[in-house]
Design an enzyme around this catalytic site. Structure first.
Site, PDB file in Angstrom:
ATOM      1  N   ASP A   1      26.754   0.222  89.569  1.00  0.00           N
ATOM      2  CA  ASP A   1      26.398  -1.154  89.921  1.00  0.00           C
ATOM      3  C   ASP A   1      25.136  -1.663  89.223  1.00  0.00           C
ATOM      4  O   ASP A   1      24.741  -2.812  89.431  1.00  0.00           O
ATOM      5  CB  ASP A   1      26.239  -1.284  91.447  1.00  0.00           C
ATOM      6  CG  ASP A   1      25.218  -0.299  92.013  1.00  0.00           C
ATOM      7  OD1 ASP A   1      24.850   0.666  91.314  1.00  0.00           O
ATOM      8  OD2 ASP A   1      24.785  -0.499  93.154  1.00  0.00           O
TER       9      ASP A   1
ATOM     10  N   GLU B   1      15.528  12.932  91.565  1.00  0.00           N
ATOM     11  CA  GLU B   1      15.317  12.936  90.118  1.00  0.00           C
ATOM     12  C   GLU B   1      14.416  14.112  89.729  1.00  0.00           C
ATOM     13  O   GLU B   1      14.657  14.813  88.746  1.00  0.00           O
ATOM     14  CB  GLU B   1      14.721  11.605  89.660  1.00  0.00           C
ATOM     15  CG  GLU B   1      15.681  10.409  89.741  1.00  0.00           C
ATOM     16  CD  GLU B   1      15.813   9.794  91.132  1.00  0.00           C
ATOM     17  OE1 GLU B   1      15.172  10.308  92.088  1.00  0.00           O
ATOM     18  OE2 GLU B   1      16.560   8.807  91.279  1.00  0.00           O
TER      19      GLU B   1
HETATM   20  N1  UDP Z   1      28.254   6.633  95.248  1.00  0.00           N
HETATM   21  C1  UDP Z   1      29.191   7.611  95.508  1.00  0.00           C
HETATM   22  N2  UDP Z   1      29.541   7.866  96.815  1.00  0.00           N
HETATM   23  C2  UDP Z   1      28.998   7.196  97.881  1.00  0.00           C
HETATM   24  C3  UDP Z   1      28.019   6.207  97.596  1.00  0.00           C
HETATM   25  C4  UDP Z   1      27.659   5.955  96.280  1.00  0.00           C
HETATM   26  O1  UDP Z   1      29.711   8.217  94.576  1.00  0.00           O
HETATM   27  O2  UDP Z   1      29.357   7.487  99.024  1.00  0.00           O
HETATM   28  C5  UDP Z   1      27.875   6.335  93.845  1.00  0.00           C
HETATM   29  C6  UDP Z   1      27.841   4.836  93.522  1.00  0.00           C
HETATM   30  O3  UDP Z   1      29.110   4.384  93.078  1.00  0.00           O
HETATM   31  C7  UDP Z   1      26.768   4.767  92.447  1.00  0.00           C
HETATM   32  C8  UDP Z   1      25.831   5.920  92.813  1.00  0.00           C
HETATM   33  O4  UDP Z   1      26.571   6.807  93.641  1.00  0.00           O
HETATM   34  O5  UDP Z   1      27.296   4.990  91.153  1.00  0.00           O
HETATM   35  C9  UDP Z   1      24.591   5.439  93.562  1.00  0.00           C
HETATM   36  O6  UDP Z   1      24.992   4.759  94.745  1.00  0.00           O
HETATM   37  P1  UDP Z   1      24.470   3.309  95.121  1.00  0.00           P
HETATM   38  O7  UDP Z   1      24.571   2.416  93.936  1.00  0.00           O
HETATM   39  O8  UDP Z   1      25.154   2.862  96.368  1.00  0.00           O
HETATM   40  O9  UDP Z   1      22.944   3.656  95.438  1.00  0.00           O
HETATM   41  P2  UDP Z   1      21.650   2.746  95.378  1.00  0.00           P
HETATM   42  O10 UDP Z   1      21.934   1.533  94.543  1.00  0.00           O
HETATM   43  O11 UDP Z   1      21.396   2.398  96.787  1.00  0.00           O
HETATM   44  O12 UDP Z   1      20.622   3.625  94.784  1.00  0.00           O
HETATM   45 MN    MN Z   2      23.195   1.162  93.042  1.00  0.00          MN
END
Ligand code: UDP
Ligand code: MN
Length: 258
Positions: free
Chosen positions: A119, A204
């Site tokens: 995203d 990280e």
């Molecule tokens: N993701 C996943 N499983 C989950 C939630 C998130 O594989 O249950 C993936 C999501 O598609 C993205 C990455 O992990 O590529 C990070 O998640 P997210 O963008 O929701 O995290 P944030 O933006 O809050 O850091």
């Molecule tokens: Mn994200």
């Protein structure tokens, strides 16, 4: 020949998944010599992602690895409670090590590994910045950590500290989108992976700690003065009317893929 950029993307089923993956895949189409490793958070590969990848025009590898139940964020949990995408990124690393070490050159191969959430927003320039990574390269990330940006602070060509809103004393207080690692380093450190049990904000660091020191980080994006990647988040669409119509048997055709 340009070093290949291996991009590892965790992804999971939700209403905006196809929209996010479409946008991401169309960004990657503009990047030469990119190999997309898509890891679904699912017990099996889905048709939606399979079809999207086939039609994408990209070089890709399609994997899946479900998040174990105790690690999975539950509906209603605050998003910071558990790190997301951990087991998927580790599965991407596992595949890379297995596949690449079987190639000519063994451990000694040019290439770059980048972790790209589905995203975020990526400028094309960030890929050309990371392509010359020797060990670990770093750059700013926009709209992250409750800040306009976070970044490594560079003095005399070296990273000396980090501009971050929270716990700057962490070993590497950087977002996933703010660094890339050379393939060689990934192959020669087969135990390096993300620790899903690491305390909040240390994911990280758990990966980078054994690989590199702050002194060795390679600043990119004009000494970390340019924001070329943004930690954007896609809003969850409201389905109030959909649900109201469904209750009357008039919901959208479930046969139409969104
Ligand atoms: N993701 C996943 N499983 C989950 C939630 C998130 O594989 O249950 C993936 C999501 O598609 C993205 C990455 O992990 O590529 C990070 O998640 P997210 O963008 O929701 O995290 P944030 O933006 O809050 O850091
Ligand atoms: Mn994200």
């Amino acid at each position: 020949l340009l070093p290949t950029i291996f991009v590892i993307t965790p992804t999971y089923a939700r209403l905006v998944q196809k929209a996010d993956l479409t946008r991401l895949s169309q960004t990657f189409l503009h990047v030469p010599q990119l190999h997309w490793i898509v890891v679904e958070d699912c017990p099996h590969k889905t048709q939606l992602v399979t079809d999207l990848l086939v039609k994408s025009g990209l070089t890709y590898t399609h994997l899946h690895m479900p998040t174990s139940k105790d690690r999975k964020l539950q509906e209603g949990d605050p998003s910071w409670l558990k790190p997301r995408g951990v087991e998927q990124r580790n599965e991407g690393l596992r595949w890379l090590r297995e596949d690449r070490r079987a190639q000519p050159g063994g451990d000694d191969q040019q290439g770059v590994v980048y972790f790209a959430d589905d995203d975020n927003t990526y400028s094309l320039q960030i890929f050309e910045e990371m392509r010359s990574t020797q060990r670990v390269s770093v750059w700013p990330v926009g709209l992250v950590g409750g800040m306009k940006y976070e970044r490594p602070v560079v003095e005399g060509g070296k990273v000396v500290r980090f501009h971050t809103g929270w716990r700057p004393s962490r070993p590497f207080p950087m977002d996933m989108a703010g660094f890339a690692v050379s393939l060689k380093l990934v192959l020669t450190n087969p135990e390096a992976c993300f620790d899903g049990e690491a305390p909040m904000g240390f994911l990280e660091s758990s990966f980078l700690q054994g690989l590199v020191t702050m002194d060795e980080l390679e600043p990119k994006a004009d000494n970390c003065s340019k924001v070329l990647v943004w930690h954007t988040r896609t809003e969850k669409p409201k389905m109030k009317r959909e649900e109201a119509l469904q209750a009357q048997g008039m919901g959208s055709d479930p046969g139409v893929e969104v």
